[in-house]
Write a protein that holds these residues in place. Structure first.
Motif, short mmCIF file in Angstrom:
data_model
loop_
_atom_site.label_atom_id
_atom_site.label_comp_id
_atom_site.label_asym_id
_atom_site.label_seq_id
_atom_site.Cartn_x
_atom_site.Cartn_y
_atom_site.Cartn_z
N ALA A 17 -6.65 6.51 10.56
CA ALA A 17 -7.43 6.15 11.74
C ALA A 17 -6.68 5.15 12.62
N ILE A 18 -6.08 4.14 12.00
CA ILE A 18 -5.33 3.14 12.77
C ILE A 18 -4.12 3.80 13.43
N LYS A 19 -3.42 4.64 12.69
CA LYS A 19 -2.24 5.31 13.25
C LYS A 19 -2.64 6.19 14.43
N ASP A 20 -3.75 6.93 14.31
CA ASP A 20 -4.22 7.77 15.41
C ASP A 20 -4.55 6.94 16.64
N LEU A 21 -5.20 5.79 16.43
CA LEU A 21 -5.54 4.92 17.55
C LEU A 21 -4.29 4.32 18.19
N CYS A 22 -3.29 4.00 17.40
CA CYS A 22 -2.04 3.49 17.95
C CYS A 22 -1.34 4.56 18.78
N LEU A 23 -1.37 5.79 18.31
CA LEU A 23 -0.77 6.89 19.09
C LEU A 23 -1.51 7.08 20.41
N ILE B 83 -10.45 5.56 0.98
CA ILE B 83 -10.75 4.66 2.08
C ILE B 83 -9.49 4.02 2.65
N TRP B 84 -8.54 3.68 1.79
CA TRP B 84 -7.28 3.08 2.28
C TRP B 84 -6.49 4.11 3.06
N TRP B 85 -6.42 5.31 2.56
CA TRP B 85 -5.67 6.37 3.23
C TRP B 85 -6.32 6.72 4.56
N PHE C 1 0.84 -1.19 0.00
CA PHE C 1 0.00 0.00 0.00
C PHE C 1 0.88 1.24 0.00
N ASN C 2 0.47 2.21 -0.78
CA ASN C 2 1.10 3.52 -0.75
C ASN C 2 0.08 4.44 -0.11
#
Length: 56
Positions: free
Chosen positions: A21-27, A14-16, A4-5
């Protein structure tokens, strides 16, 4: 799709947005738990393995 780019100018929105969203939740998880990046990576790998075995 195996690679994925996540540049929003080159990929489907949707991919971006899922990546963001996942990165924000991980932070948020990191801030709440004071865990290391490696622990979050292990969590994500565990989730991936679960999906591979059991599906969504």
């Amino acid at each position: 799709m195996s690679k994925f780019n996540f540049d929003d100018t080159e990929t489907s929105g949707i991919w971006w947005s899922t990546n963001v969203a996942i990165k924000d939740l991980c932070l948020e998880l990191k801030e709440d738990t004071n865990c290391e990046n490696s622990e979050i990576v292990e969590l994500l790998k565990s989730i991936t393995e679960s999906i591979d075995l059991n599906g969504l």
